[in-house]
Write a protein that holds these residues in place. Structure first.
Motif, PDB file in Angstrom:
ATOM      1  N   ALA A 245      55.535   4.531 -54.732  1.00  0.00           N
ATOM      2  CA  ALA A 245      55.967   3.872 -55.974  1.00  0.00           C
ATOM      3  C   ALA A 245      56.716   2.582 -55.661  1.00  0.00           C
TER       4      ALA A 245
ATOM      5  N   ASN B  40      56.899  -1.180 -54.064  1.00  0.00           N
ATOM      6  CA  ASN B  40      56.014  -2.284 -53.711  1.00  0.00           C
ATOM      7  C   ASN B  40      56.827  -3.573 -53.605  1.00  0.00           C
TER       8      ASN B  40
ATOM      9  N   ILE C  50      56.055  -6.672 -55.957  1.00  0.00           N
ATOM     10  CA  ILE C  50      56.041  -6.426 -57.401  1.00  0.00           C
ATOM     11  C   ILE C  50      56.544  -7.659 -58.190  1.00  0.00           C
TER      12      ILE C  50
ATOM     13  N   ASP D 245      59.886  -9.325 -53.960  1.00  0.00           N
ATOM     14  CA  ASP D 245      61.103  -9.023 -54.727  1.00  0.00           C
ATOM     15  C   ASP D 245      61.814  -7.876 -54.006  1.00  0.00           C
TER      16      ASP D 245
ATOM     17  N   GLY E  54      77.591  -1.423 -57.797  1.00  0.00           N
ATOM     18  CA  GLY E  54      76.903  -1.216 -59.068  1.00  0.00           C
ATOM     19  C   GLY E  54      75.601  -0.472 -58.837  1.00  0.00           C
TER      20      GLY E  54
ATOM     21  N   ILE F  37      62.190  -0.357 -63.650  1.00  0.00           N
ATOM     22  CA  ILE F  37      61.582   0.260 -62.460  1.00  0.00           C
ATOM     23  C   ILE F  37      60.091   0.401 -62.755  1.00  0.00           C
ATOM     24  N   PHE F  38      59.283  -0.414 -62.078  1.00  0.00           N
ATOM     25  CA  PHE F  38      57.870  -0.505 -62.444  1.00  0.00           C
ATOM     26  C   PHE F  38      57.003   0.423 -61.602  1.00  0.00           C
TER      27      PHE F  38
HETATM   28  P1  ADP Z   1      69.448  -2.258 -59.660  1.00  0.00           P
HETATM   29  O1  ADP Z   1      70.219  -1.591 -58.576  1.00  0.00           O
HETATM   30  O2  ADP Z   1      69.624  -3.738 -59.748  1.00  0.00           O
HETATM   31  O3  ADP Z   1      69.539  -1.559 -60.964  1.00  0.00           O
HETATM   32  P2  ADP Z   1      67.217  -0.783 -58.779  1.00  0.00           P
HETATM   33  O4  ADP Z   1      67.724  -0.389 -57.463  1.00  0.00           O
HETATM   34  O5  ADP Z   1      67.273   0.224 -59.863  1.00  0.00           O
HETATM   35  O6  ADP Z   1      67.943  -2.121 -59.241  1.00  0.00           O
HETATM   36  O7  ADP Z   1      65.748  -1.355 -58.653  1.00  0.00           O
HETATM   37  C1  ADP Z   1      65.178  -2.104 -59.708  1.00  0.00           C
HETATM   38  C2  ADP Z   1      64.767  -3.470 -59.236  1.00  0.00           C
HETATM   39  O8  ADP Z   1      63.819  -3.316 -58.186  1.00  0.00           O
HETATM   40  C3  ADP Z   1      64.032  -4.276 -60.303  1.00  0.00           C
HETATM   41  O9  ADP Z   1      64.914  -5.085 -61.018  1.00  0.00           O
HETATM   42  C4  ADP Z   1      63.027  -5.080 -59.490  1.00  0.00           C
HETATM   43  O10 ADP Z   1      63.643  -6.241 -58.976  1.00  0.00           O
HETATM   44  C5  ADP Z   1      62.696  -4.167 -58.358  1.00  0.00           C
HETATM   45  N1  ADP Z   1      61.558  -3.260 -58.600  1.00  0.00           N
HETATM   46  C6  ADP Z   1      61.121  -2.748 -59.781  1.00  0.00           C
HETATM   47  N2  ADP Z   1      60.103  -1.903 -59.605  1.00  0.00           N
HETATM   48  C7  ADP Z   1      59.867  -1.868 -58.267  1.00  0.00           C
HETATM   49  C8  ADP Z   1      58.924  -1.176 -57.442  1.00  0.00           C
HETATM   50  N3  ADP Z   1      58.028  -0.345 -57.961  1.00  0.00           N
HETATM   51  N4  ADP Z   1      58.977  -1.405 -56.104  1.00  0.00           N
HETATM   52  C9  ADP Z   1      59.886  -2.237 -55.566  1.00  0.00           C
HETATM   53  N5  ADP Z   1      60.790  -2.914 -56.283  1.00  0.00           N
HETATM   54  C10 ADP Z   1      60.796  -2.729 -57.618  1.00  0.00           C
END
Ligand code: ADP
Ligand code: MG
Ligand code: MG
Length: 321
Positions: free
Chosen positions: A89, A91, A94, A147, A177, A238-239
């Protein structure tokens, strides 16, 4: 700012999040160094600044390989390997999908399906070329974007932990955070640090319960952190790399307890994609990881707790192990 007798809390806003550092000696200059370190690390990995190392790679997509520093190459190498795991899940490419959805920014709407499928063609991790000898990264297709938003904070939390250790600190907590990393345990609480597990979609101080850990990182990724509502659905950040839409399963959040916050970040995303049943089976095979899933049907599901204790506070949710 003092939170409890003998506890010195230092705060800043960095990486778009409130950051908290807890120490047991008054040491504003050490706190300043920690915040500077975080800022300097963030500048390497952010995609919200034109001059970061990651942006240099993205801007050269489809054209040329970009030589980066050792730590940047290493983090990209790890992110790439995790992206290539079967049915991952996670990537690292992304980026184009994340940018198009603009979740957490102005102007977010659900993009047309044709646009999403066009962007998915730019998110193939096999199109990332890493050259360890040259320490270079190349994105083969124009428009591809790395990203590291899902793992940069974990990496930085570990860098801060190593820095504090090197400064002789034995008891500290850093909260970036969503990513908490700790050293030792607080002097007045030898059983460990108390870390709150937030109630999804509730006010900031509402907790499902409290985790207790020593010398561990606690990482939570939840759909309630950044989202918008449209057509009676919650579109969050979260994609699912297979669809280009926010991951849609039984989960509201995943919390991982691990030594390294980088692992916490990697496994929150991977376990998010696995869901509760597959995720628990996976974690049972990993002595170094624990997980807490919070589900849409108001359950708190914990793996056999090896590295934490959980005290439930909100009994309107069902706790099971
Ligand atoms: P945060 O700690 O800022 O809330 P998370 O750790 O929950 O972020 O991860 C979400 C971030 O990860 C998204 O804002 C995006 O930049 C990136 N992201 C979203 N989906 C994916 C994915 N499937 N694989 C890798 N990175 C992702
Ligand atoms: Mg995170
Ligand atoms: Mg998160």
């Amino acid at each position: 700012m003092t939170t409890q007798p003998g506890v010195y809390g230092y705060s800043a806003v960095l990486m778009g999040s409130p950051i908290l550092l807890k120490l047991f000696d008054s040491n504003p200059s050490l706190a300043r160094q920690v915040f500077q370190l975080i800022k300097q690390q963030e500048n390497l990995f952010t995609v919200n600044r034109a001059d970061s190392a990651v942006m240099a790679i993205n801007q050269a997509a489809g054209q040329r390989a970009v030589v980066v520093s050792e730590p940047v190459f290493e983090l990209i190498r790890v992110a790439h390997a995790v992206s290539l795991l079967p049915d991952s899940a996670f990537n690292l490419t992304i980026g184009p999908v994340v940018k198009r959805w603009k979740i957490g920014f102005q102007g977010r709407t659900v993009p047309p399906a044709e646009e999403i499928s066009a962007l998915l063609r730019l998110t193939d991790p096999h199109q990332v070329v890493l050259d360890a000898d040259a320490r270079s990264v190349m994105l083969r297709q124009p428009g591809m974007e790395i990203d590291l938003g899902a793992i940069a904070k974990g990496y930085i939390a570990d860098v801060v932990q190593a820095f504090l250790r090197q400064q002789g600190v034995t008891q500290a907590l850093i909260n970036l955070g969503g990513n908490v990393q700790t050293l030792g345990a607080p002097p007045h609480e030898p059983a460990g640090w108390q870390i709150g597990l937030k109630t999804p979609f509730a006010s900031d101080d509402a907790l499902l319960g409290v985790l207790q850990v020593k010398e561990k990182s606690v990482v939570t990724s939840g759909i309630y952190e950044r989202y918008f509502l449209q057509d009676e659905r919650c579109w969050h950040h979260i994609f699912d790399p297979r669809t280009g839409y926010p991951l849609d399963n039984e989960l509201l959040s995943v919390t991982v307890i691990a030594d390294r916050s980088l692992d916490g970040d990697i496994y929150t995303t991977l376990l998010y994609g696995m869901g509760v049943a597959r995720g628990l089976a996976y974690v049972a095979s990993r002595a170094d990881l624990d997980v807490i899933f919070v589900t849409r049907d108001r359950q708190i599901v914990c793996s056999a707790p090896r590295h934490f204790r959980f005290q439930q506070q909100d009994f309107s949710w069902r706790l099971r192990y």
